[in-house]
Motif scaffolding. Structure first.
Motif, PDB file in Angstrom:
ATOM      1  N   GLN A 123      20.391   9.768  35.414  1.00 17.89           N
ATOM      2  CA  GLN A 123      21.142   8.707  35.655  1.00 17.89           C
ATOM      3  C   GLN A 123      22.649   9.046  35.845  1.00 17.89           C
ATOM      4  OE1 GLN A 123      21.350   6.244  32.079  1.00 17.89           O
ATOM      5  NE2 GLN A 123      22.257   8.039  30.837  1.00 17.89           N
ATOM      6  N   ARG A 158      22.134   5.571  39.407  1.00 15.81           N
ATOM      7  CA  ARG A 158      22.140   4.533  38.547  1.00 15.81           C
ATOM      8  C   ARG A 158      22.386   3.005  39.177  1.00 15.81           C
ATOM      9  NH1 ARG A 158      25.503   2.406  34.661  1.00 15.81           N
ATOM     10  NH2 ARG A 158      27.140   3.943  35.320  1.00 15.81           N
ATOM     11  N   HIS A 167      13.445   3.091  33.447  1.00 16.41           N
ATOM     12  CA  HIS A 167      14.533   2.565  32.731  1.00 16.41           C
ATOM     13  C   HIS A 167      14.499   1.510  31.816  1.00 16.41           C
ATOM     14  CE1 HIS A 167      18.563   0.666  32.597  1.00 16.41           C
ATOM     15  NE2 HIS A 167      18.957   1.870  32.536  1.00 16.41           N
TER      16      HIS A 167
END
Length: 145
Positions: free
Chosen positions: A121, A127, A96
């Motif tokens: 995600q 997330r 990420h």
């Protein structure tokens, strides 16, 4: 190196060890793979996360990882093929910080990684606190008049 102190046993050390333990505790062992082959692939990608992604910060290192991953994901939805696993979750978290800083052109260069990352995600509950990464290039104007 992360350490988890358990209530009824020794402390656990290491990201993948702790993650696998928590998956078992949550009765979600399918995240570790459902066949011997899939379990091996999950382990391979967990090891890849620790050895190739963690501790890396140079642009060249990350470009090499993204290039490898882009080729690998060419014909796959998830890292094990068609099943969402712990490998997808941990690699998503590991990448990420790099993906969020990619330019639109770099995201297009690693199209398979971008597709996979965008999909992961948006999986429910994945997330968490991380910022959403935008992959769609919106055109405000066209060349036609």
């Amino acid at each position: 190196i992360p350490v988890l102190q358990t209530n009824n046993g020794p402390s656990l050390t290491g990201l993948t060890t702790i993650a696998a333990h928590l998956v078992k505790q949550a009765n979600k062992e399918y995240l570790l793979g459902s066949t011997p082959e899939e379990k091996a692939v999950v382990q391979q990608w967990l090891e890849y996360r620790v050895t190739r992604v963690d501790g890396r910060s140079s642009k060249d290192d990350i470009c090499a990882v993204l290039k490898d991953l882009n080729s690998y994901l060419e014909d796959k939805v998830y890292l094990t093929g068609y099943n969402f696993t712990l490998a997808d979750i941990l690699l998503y978290y590991g990448l990420h910080r790099f993906i969020v800083d990619l330019t639109v052109q770099e995201k297009e260069k690693y199209l398979n990684v971008s597709r996979w990352f965008c999909h992961i995600q948006h999986c429910p509950g994945i997330r968490q606190h991380l910022s959403s990464v935008v992959f769609i290039k919106n055109r405000l104007y066209t060349n036609s008049q």
